[in-house]
Design a protein around this motif. Structure first.
Motif: not given
Length: 393
Positions: A65-67, A161-162, A365-367
């Motif tokens: 997941s993002c941040q 995500a990253d 939280f995804t891309y």
């Protein structure tokens, strides 16, 4: 049936996963399914091994997941690991990853068949598919799943995500891990399931036809350089001399395509402009086709903060008639939206908790987001929210 979550923010992988497992074990016993969402800095091999040892009889699916991650305990910014577990004695679940050099369409077909095999329910359509693929070919992946199962099975999910879109995303199951492929879970729960998929953006009315496209780059809109048309809508002068990221500025001004209509009102799936290309094109996080009409959409910070709760309220309303209290749920929230309102994510968590009636939930939280619209269309979009809720019969 029980659903439980846990979270740990320890920096070391071994400490974080041990802490998260210990907390989860206080809430649920012998889960059949464990979902894992984590920041890119954690060692996915160690997470995988630890979870296998803790839950040897569970199906496991992990996605970066993002941040940060959000759970019923609140918004957790930066690093962390969240676990979501379901204990359903009469239900069944199956996870799988396919990571090969084959076309995404074929990988998706293989992944869903393998997941069904792992669930022990061969020949039976699942009630739900949770999809986590690496970014880039989500539309073809959905087509591959639907080729095997038809279009009636709802798909929800989000692309791995990253932290800074550098390709450091990760996926794993109890069987394998990858940084490029298709991961998914099939659900056969012994309860009612409801779901919702929305953008929360409105059309400005301005639109253009895609007249030239290559992959995920729109080269021309109405036979003009795409960035020139897009910037004219925004009242800005275009600069085609250098490539540049427009992720942040475009997050409130994405491009939309009409998916269907409800009561003569259109609903849209969104494509998030990623960067300007050297030839004046716009690279997106979604694929559009030549001949499609794209609309300039508009959003506000306030809508991004409140809409997650509204999407869950919508999912809570089964058949628009019977409202039930959820046992728990999964929410997918776009990383681009999260970054735009990161300073107000505690408010987002409040609205989601209220809509969930304080039931346990997890939210990566995804891309890219996948979901099923009200008209029954499974789709991939950007800057969107997808939610699924589980209700006790």
């Amino acid at each position: 049936m029980d659903i439980a979550t846990s979270f740990s923010a320890f920096h070391l992988s071994e400490h974080a996963i041990s802490d998260a497992i210990s907390k989860l074990n206080l809430k649920v016993a012998n889960p059949k399914l464990v979902l894992v969402y984590f920041s890119e800095n954690y060692d996915e091999s160690l997470l995988q091994t630890s979870l296998q040892e803790a839950y040897p009889h569970a199906q496991i699916l992990g996605c970066s997941s993002c941040q940060g991650i959000m759970t019923d305990e609140g918004y957790n910014r930066g690093k962390g690991i969240a676990l979501w577990a379901m204990n359903d004695y009469t239900g069944a679940f199956g996870t799988a990853i396919v990571s090969t050099n084959q076309a995404p369409f074929d990988m998706a077909r293989q992944a869903v068949l393998r997941a069904i095999e792992n669930s022990g329910r061969p020949g039976e359509l699942p009630a739900l598919i949770l999809l986590h693929a690496t970014p880039g070919n989500e539309e073809e992946i959905i087509k591959g799943i639907e080729h095997e199962l038809g279009t009636s099975v709802p798909i929800i999910g989000g692309s791995a995500a990253d932290d800074f879109a550098q390709g450091n995303w990760k996926l794993f199951t109890h069987e394998q891990s990858t940084q490029q492929g298709v991961a998914l879970c099939v659900f056969y729960p012994s309860c009612q399931v409801s779901y919702s998929f929305h953008s929360g953006y409105a059309t400005t009315g301005m639109s253009a036809i895609v007249t030239r496209v290559e992959g995920r780059e729109i080269i021309e809109l109405d036979n003009q350089p795409a960035i020139k048309k897009y910037q004219s809508w925004l009242g800005k002068n275009s600069n085609n001399d250098n490539t540049e990221s427009i992720i942040s500025e475009s997050s409130l001004s994405p491009l939309g395509r009409v998916v269907g209509n409800v009561h003569d009102l259109p609903y849209f799936k969104l494509a998030h402009p990623r960067k300007v290309t050297k030839r004046g094109g716009i690279e997106l996080f979604a694929t559009v086709e030549e001949g499609e009409r794209l609309y300039l959409m508009e959003g506000t910070e306030e809508r991004l903060v409140t809409r997650a709760g509204r999407v869950i309220d919508s999912a809570n309303d089964i058949n628009n008639s019977q409202k039930l209290d959820p046992i728990g749920g999964i929410t997918i929230y776009c990383a681009g939206c999260m970054l735009k309102v990161q300073h107000r994510m505690n408010q987002v968590a409040h609205y989601v908790n209220r809509a969930m009636h304080s039931a346990p939930f997890v939210c990566p939280f995804t891309y890219g987001e996948q979901g099923q619209f009200i008209g029954g269309e499974n789709a991939h979009g950007n800057l969107m929210i997808s939610a699924v809720l589980f209700h006790r019969d």
